[in-house]
Write an enzyme that holds these catalytic residues in place. Structure first.
Site, mmCIF file in Angstrom:
data_model
loop_
_atom_site.group_PDB
_atom_site.id
_atom_site.type_symbol
_atom_site.label_atom_id
_atom_site.label_comp_id
_atom_site.label_asym_id
_atom_site.label_seq_id
_atom_site.Cartn_x
_atom_site.Cartn_y
_atom_site.Cartn_z
ATOM 1 N N PHE A 153 0.816 -1.215 0.000
ATOM 2 C CA PHE A 153 0.000 0.000 0.000
ATOM 3 C C PHE A 153 0.849 1.264 0.000
ATOM 4 C CE2 PHE A 153 0.844 -0.296 4.575
ATOM 5 C CZ PHE A 153 1.096 1.032 4.886
ATOM 6 N N LYS A 177 -1.033 -6.169 -9.804
ATOM 7 C CA LYS A 177 -2.078 -6.090 -8.766
ATOM 8 C C LYS A 177 -1.677 -5.035 -7.726
ATOM 9 C CE LYS A 177 -2.866 -8.116 -4.864
ATOM 10 N NZ LYS A 177 -3.422 -6.970 -4.122
ATOM 11 N N SER A 230 5.272 -7.356 2.803
ATOM 12 C CA SER A 230 5.824 -7.823 4.073
ATOM 13 C C SER A 230 6.538 -9.170 3.871
ATOM 14 C CB SER A 230 4.699 -7.973 5.100
ATOM 15 O OG SER A 230 3.786 -8.933 4.630
ATOM 16 N N CYS A 285 9.701 1.383 3.900
ATOM 17 C CA CYS A 285 10.591 0.255 4.170
ATOM 18 C C CYS A 285 11.994 0.735 4.528
ATOM 19 C CB CYS A 285 10.649 -0.668 2.977
ATOM 20 S SG CYS A 285 11.392 0.142 1.572
ATOM 21 N N GLU A 387 8.769 -5.402 13.018
ATOM 22 C CA GLU A 387 8.443 -4.227 12.203
ATOM 23 C C GLU A 387 7.134 -3.622 12.719
ATOM 24 O OE1 GLU A 387 7.454 -4.988 8.027
ATOM 25 O OE2 GLU A 387 8.431 -3.102 7.490
#
Ligand code: NAD
Length: 510
Positions: A153, A177, A230, A285, A387
């Site tokens: 996202f 996608k 992830s 990230c 995380e």
């Protein structure tokens, strides 16, 4: 800014498709919590239909002369320049990335497209003349077929840039996608691809969840799957693709360290911590998360960081005067708040609590977490290991550079790490020994320029393939090798010398 209800659509074989199985998820504005549209949750059949369209487009597209393919990449870049504001707003609307950062993200994709324009130079093969009498060897970087890509996202434009220009520029076709939480950018971008005249089926878009992706694992038309997401998702895709030996490029999660040495330029470092830790509300990230500080400057650093963090303004992503927008969803907000609770329970000192930040009334239903700072954190705490993906900073005391390097080595993630110092010994040692994929010196975010590969190691990368730079060319092509015997047409048969040459026999036998 659009206020119309947004109906996200799939784009398959040159057509916008509104409804294939009638399943939709609401699309929300994280700055207000309001439902602003809907996203199709495509079935496996729809996903396979997109792959079939890409497979049908592949023969003609891969045979399209390289300069013509490159013209599309040039035009794509120009179209992005011409529509930069609209594209940036699309990211600020559904992902609620702060508008200034959204503009930066689109600008970075334009730079990536510049890099992709070097494909003709990078895709050149090799020739070895005379590997035997009248025989030459040639390596061709050939396209492979249909690739599929899955986006997170938090970087809807950037990840498009990492996958699509390189995949199609090298002659493959693509099914993409987007994340259901930030699909709007791709809707706008696909329209630009149509406007520049990209042939139908070369790029297809399907929206949906894991079901949409799982349809690709056993589809014989799919050559490979790329993901930025992830680490658990990267492993799930590795497993699915492994069944049928498909290629994968899988970038996973992160937990990045910043190391502050005694000679760190303090003002520069504080500015960079704010940008890196709170930019995109910590949902990057390469966001800094664990900050290891030597005792000589620990107290001053904590004091300066807290003072600066308290001044960070939080509010609507479209408001240019706030520094930080919301996090992506109600789920993300409660996950981050849960980590704040965990940190308290495991003994870290909550020096700044970002729960319930001050926000305008119009945003009271948005998903906001303010800047949060823990001090006295130790590497084995859960908040230091896992995380959090939010605006939460963990400050740790470390005795020296070796201690900091050990912390980084022992961490299961290995995306990025940065050091703040003016000492060249520390700099070189850190570059050589920090056990991560991307290192920075006196920068908060060590994102490599598009000419160089981007990706971590250890738990941050599943497999070996990284995005952008020459790595992207290698991933999206195969090294096909041709062995060519040159026959003199006038002789009408191979020369007797060639028949008896033992090196030819061994070459052909192999
Ligand atoms: P996510 O893993 O939840 O989802 C990423 C994408 O995978 C989405 O499109 C989702 O629909 C799909 N997906 C989810 N589960 C799946 C499954 N089991 N099988 C197949 N597809 C599945 O990640 P997110 O929350 O959208 O994004 C945040 C994560 O992405 C963070 O961990 C962040 O560190 C990571 N990320 C990494 C990089 C990098 O360069 N390494 C860059 C950006 C984001």
């Amino acid at each position: 800014m659009t206020t119309e209800y947004i109906k996200i659509r799939n784009h398959i074989n040159g057509e916008w498709l509104t409804d294939q199985n009638g399943q939709y998820e609401p699309l929300k504005n994280p700055s207000t919590g309001a439902i602003i549209g809907e996203v199709p949750m495509s079935s496996q059949e729809t996903s396979q239909q997109a792959v079939a369209a890409a497979a049908e487009a592949f023969p003609a597209w891969s045979a399209t002369p390289l300069p013509k393919r490159m013209n599309y990449i040039f035009d794509m870049q120009q179209a992005m320049r011409d529509n930069l504001e609209e594209l940036a707003q699309s990211i600020a609307i559904d992902q609620a990335k702060h508008i200034a950062e959204a503009r930066g993200e689109v600008g970075r994709v334009i730079e990536i497209l510049q890099m992709a324009c070097s494909i003709p130079a990078l895709i050149q093969g090799e020739t070895v003349q005379g590997i035997a009498n009248n025989i030459n060897g040639r390596l061709i970087k050939a396209p492979l077929g249909v690739f599929c890509g899955v986006a997170p996202f938090n970087f809807p434009a950037l990840v498009f840039g990492w996958f699509v220009p390189f995949a199609i520029g090298t002659g493959n076709t693509f099914v993409y996608k987007p994340s259901t939480e930030s699909p709007l950018f791709m809707q706008k971008m696909m329209q630009l691809l149509i406007d520049i005249g990209l042939p139908k089926g070369v790029v297809n878009i399907v929206h949906g969840d894991r079901t949409t992706v799982e349809a690709w694992y056993d589809d014989e038309n799919v050559t490979g799957v790329c993901l930025v997401g992830s680490t658990p998702t990267a492993h799930a895709i590795a497993e699915g693709c492994g069944r049928n030996g498909k290629k994968t490029m899988l970038l996973g999660g992160a937990k990045n360290f910043m190391v502050a040495m005694e000679d760190a330029p303090m003002d520069l470092m504080i500015d960079n911590v704010l940008m890196s830790g709170y930019g995109s509300a910590g949902q990057r990230c390469l966001a800094v998360s664990n900050i290891a500080v030597v005792p000589e400057i620990y107290d001053e650093f904590v004091e300066r960081l807290l003072e600066a963090s308290k001044k960070v303004t939080v509010g609507d992503a479209m408001d240019p005067d706030v520094f930080m927008g919301p996090v992506i969803s109600a789920n993300a907000k409660s996950r981050i708040e849960k980590y704040i609770e965990i940190g308290q329970n495991e003994g870290a000192n909550l020096a700044l609590d970002g729960r319930n930040p001050n926000i305008p009334d119009a945003n009271k239903d948005g998903y906001f977490v303010g800047p949060t700072v823990f001090t006295e954190v130790t590497p084995c705490m859960q908040i230091a290991r896992e995380e959090i993906f939010g605006p939460v900073l963990n400050i740790m005391k470390v005795g020296c550079i070796n201690g900091a390097l050990r912390m980084i080595k022992n961490h299961e993630m290995g995306n990025g790490a940065v050091i703040f110092t003016q000492n060249t010994f520390y700099t070189e040692k850190f570059i050589n020994e920090a056990d991560v994929g991307m290192v920075g010196v006196n920068v908060g975010i060590c994102a490599p320029h598009p000419y160089l590969p981007f990706g971590g190691i250890k738990g941050s990368l599943v497999g070996n393939n990284k995005v952008q730079g020459k790595d992207a060319i290698d991933f999206f092509t195969q090294n096909k090798v041709a062995t060519v015997r040159v026959v003199d047409p006038n002789a009408g048969k191979t020369t007797s010398a060639a028949k008896t040459d033992s090196s030819v026999r061994s070459c052909v036998a192999n």
